[in-house]
Write a protein that holds these residues in place. Structure first.
Motif, PDB file in Angstrom:
ATOM      1  N   ALA A  70      -2.879   0.149  -3.821  1.00 48.58           N
ATOM      2  CA  ALA A  70      -2.068   1.043  -4.642  1.00 48.58           C
ATOM      3  C   ALA A  70      -0.716   1.344  -4.005  1.00 48.58           C
ATOM      4  CB  ALA A  70      -2.831   2.345  -4.884  1.00 48.58           C
ATOM      5  N   SER A  71      -0.609   1.178  -2.694  1.00 49.47           N
ATOM      6  CA  SER A  71       0.649   1.462  -2.001  1.00 49.47           C
ATOM      7  C   SER A  71       1.611   0.279  -2.016  1.00 49.47           C
ATOM      8  CB  SER A  71       0.357   1.855  -0.548  1.00 49.47           C
ATOM      9  OG  SER A  71      -0.214   0.760   0.174  1.00 49.47           O
ATOM     10  N   LEU A  72       1.153  -0.855  -2.521  1.00 45.68           N
ATOM     11  CA  LEU A  72       1.995  -2.053  -2.553  1.00 45.68           C
ATOM     12  C   LEU A  72       2.836  -2.112  -3.820  1.00 45.68           C
ATOM     13  CD1 LEU A  72      -0.600  -4.738  -1.358  1.00 45.68           C
ATOM     14  CD2 LEU A  72       1.095  -3.527   0.046  1.00 45.68           C
ATOM     15  N   LYS A  73       4.076  -2.511  -3.687  1.00 46.01           N
ATOM     16  CA  LYS A  73       4.927  -2.736  -4.845  1.00 46.01           C
ATOM     17  C   LYS A  73       4.562  -4.079  -5.467  1.00 46.01           C
ATOM     18  CE  LYS A  73       8.801  -0.183  -2.834  1.00 46.01           C
ATOM     19  NZ  LYS A  73      10.223  -0.250  -2.382  1.00 46.01           N
ATOM     20  N   PRO A  74       4.906  -4.298  -6.757  1.00 45.78           N
ATOM     21  CA  PRO A  74       4.570  -5.573  -7.403  1.00 45.78           C
ATOM     22  C   PRO A  74       5.091  -6.770  -6.608  1.00 45.78           C
ATOM     23  CG  PRO A  74       5.315  -4.006  -9.044  1.00 45.78           C
ATOM     24  CD  PRO A  74       5.539  -3.356  -7.706  1.00 45.78           C
ATOM     25  N   GLY A  75       4.192  -7.665  -6.258  1.00 46.53           N
ATOM     26  CA  GLY A  75       4.569  -8.856  -5.514  1.00 46.53           C
ATOM     27  C   GLY A  75       4.639  -8.673  -4.011  1.00 46.53           C
ATOM     28  N   GLN A  76       4.510  -7.448  -3.527  1.00 45.89           N
ATOM     29  CA  GLN A  76       4.593  -7.194  -2.094  1.00 45.89           C
ATOM     30  C   GLN A  76       3.288  -7.555  -1.396  1.00 45.89           C
ATOM     31  OE1 GLN A  76       5.206  -3.067  -1.091  1.00 45.89           O
ATOM     32  NE2 GLN A  76       5.356  -3.452   1.103  1.00 45.89           N
ATOM     33  N   LEU A  77       3.387  -8.271  -0.279  1.00 43.29           N
ATOM     34  CA  LEU A  77       2.214  -8.651   0.495  1.00 43.29           C
ATOM     35  C   LEU A  77       1.934  -7.599   1.570  1.00 43.29           C
ATOM     36  CD1 LEU A  77       2.868 -12.457   1.146  1.00 43.29           C
ATOM     37  CD2 LEU A  77       1.420 -11.444  -0.602  1.00 43.29           C
ATOM     38  N   PRO A  78       0.660  -7.383   1.888  1.00 46.70           N
ATOM     39  CA  PRO A  78       0.335  -6.486   3.004  1.00 46.70           C
ATOM     40  C   PRO A  78       0.951  -7.011   4.302  1.00 46.70           C
ATOM     41  CG  PRO A  78      -1.618  -6.963   1.696  1.00 46.70           C
ATOM     42  CD  PRO A  78      -0.552  -7.906   1.227  1.00 46.70           C
ATOM     43  N   LYS A  79       1.407  -6.100   5.150  1.00 48.60           N
ATOM     44  CA  LYS A  79       2.009  -6.498   6.416  1.00 48.60           C
ATOM     45  C   LYS A  79       0.947  -6.911   7.439  1.00 48.60           C
ATOM     46  CE  LYS A  79       5.991  -3.418   5.857  1.00 48.60           C
ATOM     47  NZ  LYS A  79       6.741  -2.265   6.433  1.00 48.60           N
ATOM     48  N   GLN A  80      -0.267  -6.414   7.255  1.00 49.85           N
ATOM     49  CA  GLN A  80      -1.330  -6.680   8.215  1.00 49.85           C
ATOM     50  C   GLN A  80      -1.819  -8.130   8.133  1.00 49.85           C
ATOM     51  OE1 GLN A  80      -1.010  -4.204   6.093  1.00 49.85           O
ATOM     52  NE2 GLN A  80      -1.938  -2.293   6.822  1.00 49.85           N
ATOM     53  N   LEU A  92      -5.413  -5.106 -11.158  1.00 54.19           N
ATOM     54  CA  LEU A  92      -5.524  -6.555 -11.374  1.00 54.19           C
ATOM     55  C   LEU A  92      -4.885  -7.016 -12.677  1.00 54.19           C
ATOM     56  CD1 LEU A  92      -9.158  -7.595 -10.361  1.00 54.19           C
ATOM     57  CD2 LEU A  92      -7.049  -8.150  -9.158  1.00 54.19           C
ATOM     58  N   ARG A  93      -4.864  -6.148 -13.672  1.00 49.95           N
ATOM     59  CA  ARG A  93      -4.623  -6.638 -15.026  1.00 49.95           C
ATOM     60  C   ARG A  93      -3.167  -6.746 -15.474  1.00 49.95           C
ATOM     61  NH1 ARG A  93      -7.509  -1.416 -16.960  1.00 49.95           N
ATOM     62  NH2 ARG A  93      -5.809   0.061 -17.317  1.00 49.95           N
ATOM     63  N   SER A  94      -2.206  -6.323 -14.660  1.00 49.50           N
ATOM     64  CA  SER A  94      -0.811  -6.422 -15.085  1.00 49.50           C
ATOM     65  C   SER A  94      -0.295  -7.846 -14.888  1.00 49.50           C
ATOM     66  CB  SER A  94       0.047  -5.441 -14.297  1.00 49.50           C
ATOM     67  OG  SER A  94      -0.057  -5.693 -12.920  1.00 49.50           O
ATOM     68  N   ALA A  95       0.290  -8.388 -15.955  1.00 50.24           N
ATOM     69  CA  ALA A  95       0.828  -9.750 -15.890  1.00 50.24           C
ATOM     70  C   ALA A  95       2.107  -9.765 -15.064  1.00 50.24           C
ATOM     71  CB  ALA A  95       1.109 -10.279 -17.292  1.00 50.24           C
ATOM     72  N   SER A  96       2.360 -10.857 -14.389  1.00 53.55           N
ATOM     73  CA  SER A  96       3.570 -10.966 -13.584  1.00 53.55           C
ATOM     74  C   SER A  96       4.789 -11.088 -14.501  1.00 53.55           C
ATOM     75  CB  SER A  96       3.498 -12.193 -12.677  1.00 53.55           C
ATOM     76  OG  SER A  96       3.500 -13.381 -13.442  1.00 53.55           O
ATOM     77  N   ASP A  97       5.950 -10.642 -14.013  1.00 57.33           N
ATOM     78  CA  ASP A  97       7.184 -10.705 -14.811  1.00 57.33           C
ATOM     79  C   ASP A  97       7.526 -12.150 -15.158  1.00 57.33           C
ATOM     80  OD1 ASP A  97       7.446  -7.965 -14.727  1.00 57.33           O
ATOM     81  OD2 ASP A  97       8.710  -7.987 -12.933  1.00 57.33           O
ATOM     82  N   PHE A 115      -1.595 -13.147 -13.397  1.00 59.73           N
ATOM     83  CA  PHE A 115      -1.659 -11.747 -13.006  1.00 59.73           C
ATOM     84  C   PHE A 115      -1.006 -11.525 -11.641  1.00 59.73           C
ATOM     85  CE2 PHE A 115      -5.258 -12.404 -15.898  1.00 59.73           C
ATOM     86  CZ  PHE A 115      -4.983 -11.431 -16.843  1.00 59.73           C
ATOM     87  N   GLN A 116      -0.115 -10.537 -11.593  1.00 57.73           N
ATOM     88  CA  GLN A 116       0.675 -10.288 -10.397  1.00 57.73           C
ATOM     89  C   GLN A 116      -0.178 -10.014  -9.167  1.00 57.73           C
ATOM     90  OE1 GLN A 116       4.511  -9.834 -10.249  1.00 57.73           O
ATOM     91  NE2 GLN A 116       3.696 -10.520  -8.292  1.00 57.73           N
ATOM     92  N   GLN A 158      -8.429  -7.525 -20.163  1.00 59.30           N
ATOM     93  CA  GLN A 158      -7.486  -8.151 -19.246  1.00 59.30           C
ATOM     94  C   GLN A 158      -7.954  -8.084 -17.796  1.00 59.30           C
ATOM     95  OE1 GLN A 158      -4.414  -9.875 -19.986  1.00 59.30           O
ATOM     96  NE2 GLN A 158      -5.614  -9.894 -21.875  1.00 59.30           N
ATOM     97  N   GLN A 159      -8.545  -6.961 -17.381  1.00 60.13           N
ATOM     98  CA  GLN A 159      -8.971  -6.878 -15.986  1.00 60.13           C
ATOM     99  C   GLN A 159     -10.168  -7.793 -15.715  1.00 60.13           C
ATOM    100  OE1 GLN A 159      -9.464  -2.651 -15.663  1.00 60.13           O
ATOM    101  NE2 GLN A 159     -11.687  -2.731 -15.798  1.00 60.13           N
ATOM    102  N   ALA A 160     -10.963  -8.040 -16.760  1.00 59.90           N
ATOM    103  CA  ALA A 160     -12.068  -8.985 -16.610  1.00 59.90           C
ATOM    104  C   ALA A 160     -11.525 -10.405 -16.459  1.00 59.90           C
ATOM    105  CB  ALA A 160     -13.005  -8.898 -17.807  1.00 59.90           C
TER     106      ALA A 160
END
Length: 255
Positions: A70-80, A92-97, A115-116, A158-160
């Motif tokens: 939830a703390s990640l912006k769209p398309g942002q990868l975890p730093k860890q 999960l269900r939001s389509a990528s731009d 899905f983004q 969509q999430q399914a």
């Protein structure tokens, strides 16, 4: 391994109170100690990460390893470089731009990730990922197939669809389905494509065929659950109340 080359999954159907969160944690810790340092834990709500941290800590894990998606912006990868990405199903269900912009020119059978968050997970994990993906409360992704009802035909959720896309994108992942109510109706198992209940090597070409044929029997779910247990794919236990005593206490309401 399933005949189609995907790694076979497992369904944990223990009842409420048995401790499914701790079991998920134990599976992830075991894999981390074997060198698989990344994992994905999907659940109903992002706020449940606090419960997940508690369970992970209770079995000897470091709760700081849980990363809130939830703390990640769209398309942002975890730093860890290692850890457990905790993802709410709605994420999960939001389509990528990019997919939205090119949707009009795409073919119906286009296999590109739409899905983004699924794209983000695949990039972070790597396509050869063979660690754990735990679908906690997996009944939340049960609406995979179009179902005819009294008001017409319903569309897949969509999430399914996003959960299916994630499984397809990472064929070697160790998939774990977790739900106390995941095997109540035949059609609700359609998302569990790693169990090998349909497809190559079975009498059912696709999930839809499995649902239709098995749905003809009133006791179909009992038979399916029994067969899955015999195959070592399903575990469903409940707490025993032997020796439990209770007494009724009447509380007077304050004036």
């Amino acid at each position: 391994t399933n005949p189609n080359g995907t790694r076979r999954g497992f369904f944990l159907g223990d009842g409420t109170g048995v401790g499914k969160g701790r079991q998920i944690s134990g599976v992830i810790i075991d894999n981390m100690r074997q060198g698989r340092k990344k994992a994905v834990w999907l659940s109903k709500k992002p706020a449940l990460i606090e419960d997940a941290k508690r369970d992970f800590k209770d079995v000897g894990g470091d709760p700081k390893l849980l990363i809130p998606a939830a703390s990640l912006k769209p398309g942002q990868l975890p730093k860890q470089d290692e850890g457990i990405l905790f993802v709410g199903y709605a994420k999960l269900r939001s389509a990528s731009d990019e997919f939205k912009q090119q949707a009009k020119v795409r073919k119906p059978d286009d296999q590109e990730l739409r899905f983004q968050m699924v794209q983000t997970l695949v990039k972070w994990l790597g396509k050869d990922f063979d660690g754990v993906i735990a679908f906690d409360e997996s009944h939340e992704i049960s609406n995979v197939l179009s179902v005819k009802g009294a008001r017409g035909k319903s569309k897949p959720a969509q999430q399914a669809l996003a959960a299916m896309e994630l499984q397809n994108a990472l064929p070697q992942a160790r998939v774990m389905y977790v739900s106390a109510t995941g095997a109540t109706e035949i059609q609700n198992l359609a998302y569990a494509n790693r169990l090998g209940l349909w497809g190559e090597g079975t009498p059912f070409p696709e999930a839809a065929n499995f649902v239709v044929e098995m749905g003809r029997s009133i006791s179909a779910m009992e038979l399916v659950a029994q067969n899955m247990k015999q195959m070592g794919l399903y575990l469903a236990r409940s707490l025993a109340y032997t020796g439990i005593e209770y007494s009724r206490v009447d509380h007077k309401l304050a004036p």
